[in-house]
Design a protein around this motif. Structure first.
Motif, PDB file in Angstrom:
ATOM      1  N   HIS A  17       4.262  11.054   8.380  1.00  0.00           N
ATOM      2  CA  HIS A  17       3.967  11.969   7.393  1.00  0.00           C
ATOM      3  C   HIS A  17       4.150  11.653   5.879  1.00  0.00           C
ATOM      4  CE1 HIS A  17       3.249  16.258   6.362  1.00  0.00           C
ATOM      5  NE2 HIS A  17       4.779  16.378   5.692  1.00  0.00           N
ATOM      6  N   TYR A  18       3.085  11.815   4.931  1.00  0.00           N
ATOM      7  CA  TYR A  18       3.211  11.704   3.547  1.00  0.00           C
ATOM      8  C   TYR A  18       3.112  12.987   2.612  1.00  0.00           C
ATOM      9  CZ  TYR A  18       2.020   9.720  -0.941  1.00  0.00           C
ATOM     10  OH  TYR A  18       2.205   9.652  -2.379  1.00  0.00           O
ATOM     11  N   VAL A  19       4.016  13.090   1.887  1.00  0.00           N
ATOM     12  CA  VAL A  19       4.058  14.364   0.911  1.00  0.00           C
ATOM     13  C   VAL A  19       3.966  13.593  -0.634  1.00  0.00           C
ATOM     14  CG1 VAL A  19       5.254  16.255   0.017  1.00  0.00           C
ATOM     15  CG2 VAL A  19       5.432  15.768   2.460  1.00  0.00           C
ATOM     16  N   GLU A  20       3.139  14.138  -1.230  1.00  0.00           N
ATOM     17  CA  GLU A  20       2.912  13.659  -2.703  1.00  0.00           C
ATOM     18  C   GLU A  20       3.755  14.536  -3.505  1.00  0.00           C
ATOM     19  OE1 GLU A  20      -0.574  13.960  -5.337  1.00  0.00           O
ATOM     20  OE2 GLU A  20      -0.765  11.863  -4.652  1.00  0.00           O
ATOM     21  N   HIS A  21       4.500  14.147  -4.228  1.00  0.00           N
ATOM     22  CA  HIS A  21       5.495  14.630  -5.498  1.00  0.00           C
ATOM     23  C   HIS A  21       5.226  14.924  -6.773  1.00  0.00           C
ATOM     24  CE1 HIS A  21       8.188  14.953  -1.943  1.00  0.00           C
ATOM     25  NE2 HIS A  21       8.171  13.880  -1.697  1.00  0.00           N
ATOM     26  N   ALA A  39       4.318   5.856  15.083  1.00  0.00           N
ATOM     27  CA  ALA A  39       3.214   4.936  14.540  1.00  0.00           C
ATOM     28  C   ALA A  39       2.899   5.114  13.202  1.00  0.00           C
ATOM     29  CB  ALA A  39       2.040   5.045  15.467  1.00  0.00           C
ATOM     30  N   ASP A  40       2.593   4.092  12.679  1.00  0.00           N
ATOM     31  CA  ASP A  40       2.027   4.173  11.003  1.00  0.00           C
ATOM     32  C   ASP A  40       0.587   4.095  11.184  1.00  0.00           C
ATOM     33  OD1 ASP A  40       1.648   3.976   8.351  1.00  0.00           O
ATOM     34  OD2 ASP A  40       2.644   2.177   7.978  1.00  0.00           O
ATOM     35  N   PRO A  41      -0.262   5.061  11.044  1.00  0.00           N
ATOM     36  CA  PRO A  41      -1.648   5.065  11.043  1.00  0.00           C
ATOM     37  C   PRO A  41      -2.493   4.480   9.977  1.00  0.00           C
ATOM     38  CG  PRO A  41      -0.981   7.291  10.664  1.00  0.00           C
ATOM     39  CD  PRO A  41       0.214   6.358  10.818  1.00  0.00           C
ATOM     40  N   GLY A  58      13.306  -0.537  10.601  1.00  0.00           N
ATOM     41  CA  GLY A  58      12.085  -0.873  11.385  1.00  0.00           C
ATOM     42  C   GLY A  58      11.570  -2.289  10.808  1.00  0.00           C
ATOM     43  N   ARG A  59      10.348  -2.522  10.978  1.00  0.00           N
ATOM     44  CA  ARG A  59       9.692  -3.731  10.493  1.00  0.00           C
ATOM     45  C   ARG A  59       8.460  -3.453   9.605  1.00  0.00           C
ATOM     46  NH1 ARG A  59      11.677  -8.260  12.414  1.00  0.00           N
ATOM     47  NH2 ARG A  59       9.920  -9.351  12.557  1.00  0.00           N
ATOM     48  N   PHE A  60       7.989  -4.268   8.807  1.00  0.00           N
ATOM     49  CA  PHE A  60       6.779  -4.129   8.040  1.00  0.00           C
ATOM     50  C   PHE A  60       6.058  -5.410   8.128  1.00  0.00           C
ATOM     51  CE2 PHE A  60       4.488  -4.480   4.052  1.00  0.00           C
ATOM     52  CZ  PHE A  60       3.966  -3.325   3.922  1.00  0.00           C
ATOM     53  N   THR A  61       4.729  -5.290   8.309  1.00  0.00           N
ATOM     54  CA  THR A  61       3.831  -6.320   8.251  1.00  0.00           C
ATOM     55  C   THR A  61       2.953  -6.001   7.033  1.00  0.00           C
ATOM     56  OG1 THR A  61       4.153  -6.885  10.403  1.00  0.00           O
ATOM     57  CG2 THR A  61       2.053  -7.806   9.479  1.00  0.00           C
ATOM     58  N   GLY A  62       2.914  -7.087   6.258  1.00  0.00           N
ATOM     59  CA  GLY A  62       1.567  -6.854   5.073  1.00  0.00           C
ATOM     60  C   GLY A  62       1.116  -8.471   5.062  1.00  0.00           C
ATOM     61  N   ARG A  84       1.415  -2.302   7.384  1.00  0.00           N
ATOM     62  CA  ARG A  84       1.800  -1.096   8.256  1.00  0.00           C
ATOM     63  C   ARG A  84       3.468  -1.475   8.628  1.00  0.00           C
ATOM     64  NH1 ARG A  84       2.262  -1.633  14.001  1.00  0.00           N
ATOM     65  NH2 ARG A  84       1.546  -3.927  14.779  1.00  0.00           N
ATOM     66  N   PHE A  85       4.053  -0.102   8.772  1.00  0.00           N
ATOM     67  CA  PHE A  85       5.318  -0.198   9.228  1.00  0.00           C
ATOM     68  C   PHE A  85       5.188  -0.146  11.018  1.00  0.00           C
ATOM     69  CE2 PHE A  85       5.922   1.449   5.108  1.00  0.00           C
ATOM     70  CZ  PHE A  85       6.959   0.837   4.730  1.00  0.00           C
ATOM     71  N   HIS A  86       6.319  -0.894  11.520  1.00  0.00           N
ATOM     72  CA  HIS A  86       6.159  -0.662  13.001  1.00  0.00           C
ATOM     73  C   HIS A  86       7.572  -1.035  13.533  1.00  0.00           C
ATOM     74  CE1 HIS A  86       6.080  -5.326  13.011  1.00  0.00           C
ATOM     75  NE2 HIS A  86       5.403  -5.129  11.854  1.00  0.00           N
ATOM     76  N   ASP A  87       7.885  -0.863  14.895  1.00  0.00           N
ATOM     77  CA  ASP A  87       9.072  -1.106  15.605  1.00  0.00           C
ATOM     78  C   ASP A  87      10.186  -0.449  14.764  1.00  0.00           C
ATOM     79  OD1 ASP A  87       7.690  -2.870  17.199  1.00  0.00           O
ATOM     80  OD2 ASP A  87       8.210  -4.544  15.884  1.00  0.00           O
ATOM     81  N   VAL A  88       9.758   0.954  14.541  1.00  0.00           N
ATOM     82  CA  VAL A  88      10.753   1.761  14.038  1.00  0.00           C
ATOM     83  C   VAL A  88      11.886   2.343  14.730  1.00  0.00           C
ATOM     84  CG1 VAL A  88      11.011   3.797  12.784  1.00  0.00           C
ATOM     85  CG2 VAL A  88       8.886   2.527  12.423  1.00  0.00           C
ATOM     86  N   THR A  89      13.120   1.595  14.773  1.00  0.00           N
ATOM     87  CA  THR A  89      14.183   2.100  15.327  1.00  0.00           C
ATOM     88  C   THR A  89      15.032   3.353  15.065  1.00  0.00           C
ATOM     89  OG1 THR A  89      15.522   0.412  14.376  1.00  0.00           O
ATOM     90  CG2 THR A  89      14.456  -0.447  16.259  1.00  0.00           C
TER      91      THR A  89
END
Length: 106
Positions: A17-21, A39-41, A58-62, A84-89
Protein backbone atom coordinates in the motif's frame (compact mmCIF):
# COMPACT_ATOMS: atom_id res chain seq x y z
CA UNK A 1 2.61 20.84 8.94
CA UNK A 2 0.76 17.54 8.90
CA UNK A 3 1.11 14.87 11.56
CA UNK A 4 0.58 11.45 10.00
CA UNK A 5 -0.82 8.80 12.37
CA UNK A 6 1.07 5.50 12.29
CA UNK A 7 -2.06 3.54 11.33
CA UNK A 8 -1.99 5.28 7.92
CA UNK A 9 1.16 3.28 7.19
CA UNK A 10 -0.56 -0.08 7.53
CA UNK A 11 -1.71 -1.94 4.44
CA UNK A 12 -5.51 -1.98 4.79
CA UNK A 13 -6.13 -5.35 3.13
CA UNK A 14 -2.88 -7.22 3.68
CA UNK A 15 -1.33 -6.09 0.39
CA UNK A 16 1.34 -3.53 -0.46
CA UNK A 17 0.00 0.00 0.00
CA UNK A 18 1.37 3.42 -1.02
CA UNK A 19 0.15 6.75 0.39
CA UNK A 20 1.48 10.01 -1.03
CA UNK A 21 1.96 12.75 1.60
CA UNK A 22 3.57 15.57 -0.37
CA UNK A 23 3.68 16.58 -4.04
CA UNK A 24 5.43 19.56 -5.60
CA UNK A 25 6.83 19.65 -9.15
CA UNK A 26 10.38 18.80 -8.07
CA UNK A 27 9.54 15.80 -5.85
CA UNK A 28 6.90 13.69 -4.17
CA UNK A 29 7.11 11.84 -0.85
CA UNK A 30 5.01 9.02 0.50
CA UNK A 31 5.00 5.90 2.63
CA UNK A 32 4.93 2.38 1.26
CA UNK A 33 3.96 -0.57 3.44
CA UNK A 34 4.29 -4.27 2.68
CA UNK A 35 3.07 -6.82 5.23
CA UNK A 36 5.20 -9.83 6.20
CA UNK A 37 4.85 -12.43 3.47
CA UNK A 38 3.34 -9.83 1.13
CA UNK A 39 4.26 -9.15 -2.47
CA UNK A 40 5.58 -5.93 -4.01
CA UNK A 41 3.75 -5.52 -7.34
CA UNK A 42 5.46 -2.32 -8.48
CA UNK A 43 7.27 -1.89 -11.76
CA UNK A 44 9.93 0.57 -12.89
CA UNK A 45 9.20 4.29 -12.50
CA UNK A 46 10.03 7.16 -14.84
CA UNK A 47 11.62 9.12 -11.97
CA UNK A 48 14.64 8.56 -9.73
CA UNK A 49 13.63 7.16 -6.36
CA UNK A 50 14.99 7.01 -2.82
CA UNK A 51 13.72 4.49 -0.25
CA UNK A 52 14.37 4.81 3.50
CA UNK A 53 13.28 1.74 5.45
CA UNK A 54 11.63 2.92 8.68
CA UNK A 55 10.71 -0.48 10.12
CA UNK A 56 10.51 -4.14 9.17
CA UNK A 57 12.82 -6.56 7.40
CA UNK A 58 13.09 -8.18 4.01
CA UNK A 59 15.18 -8.15 0.86
CA UNK A 60 15.39 -5.78 -2.09
CA UNK A 61 16.47 -6.42 -5.65
CA UNK A 62 17.38 -3.54 -7.93
CA UNK A 63 18.95 -4.22 -11.29
CA UNK A 64 21.20 -7.26 -10.76
CA UNK A 65 21.86 -6.70 -7.04
CA UNK A 66 19.98 -8.12 -4.03
CA UNK A 67 20.49 -6.80 -0.48
CA UNK A 68 18.89 -7.32 2.94
CA UNK A 69 16.89 -4.35 4.22
CA UNK A 70 15.92 -3.22 7.70
CA UNK A 71 15.43 -0.01 9.69
CA UNK A 72 17.80 2.67 8.42
CA UNK A 73 18.51 1.10 5.03
CA UNK A 74 18.64 3.76 2.29
CA UNK A 75 18.31 2.70 -1.35
CA UNK A 76 18.66 4.71 -4.56
CA UNK A 77 16.88 3.45 -7.69
CA UNK A 78 17.50 5.26 -10.98
CA UNK A 79 14.56 5.89 -13.29
CA UNK A 80 13.46 2.90 -15.40
CA UNK A 81 15.35 0.29 -13.32
CA UNK A 82 13.50 -2.93 -12.45
CA UNK A 83 13.25 -3.27 -8.67
CA UNK A 84 11.18 -4.81 -5.89
CA UNK A 85 11.03 -5.73 -2.22
CA UNK A 86 10.64 -9.45 -1.48
CA UNK A 87 11.08 -12.07 1.23
CA UNK A 88 9.40 -9.69 3.70
CA UNK A 89 9.77 -11.30 7.14
CA UNK A 90 8.58 -8.31 9.25
CA UNK A 91 6.02 -5.72 8.09
CA UNK A 92 7.94 -3.10 6.09
CA UNK A 93 7.24 0.63 6.35
CA UNK A 94 9.27 2.66 3.87
CA UNK A 95 9.56 6.39 3.19
CA UNK A 96 9.64 6.90 -0.60
CA UNK A 97 10.88 10.01 -2.41
CA UNK A 98 10.54 10.54 -6.16
CA UNK A 99 12.39 13.28 -8.07
CA UNK A 100 10.76 14.84 -9.95
CA UNK A 101 7.28 14.05 -8.57
CA UNK A 102 6.03 10.53 -9.34
CA UNK A 103 4.50 10.21 -12.77
CA UNK A 104 5.75 13.56 -14.09
CA UNK A 105 8.88 12.53 -16.01
CA UNK A 106 6.86 10.47 -18.51
Amino acid sequence: MEIIPADRFAAPDGTAHYVEHLRVPALSVGTYSIPAGGADPQGPHTEDEIYVVLSGRGRFTGGDRTVPVGPGTVLYVPAHEEHRFHDVTEDLVICVMFAPAEGTAG
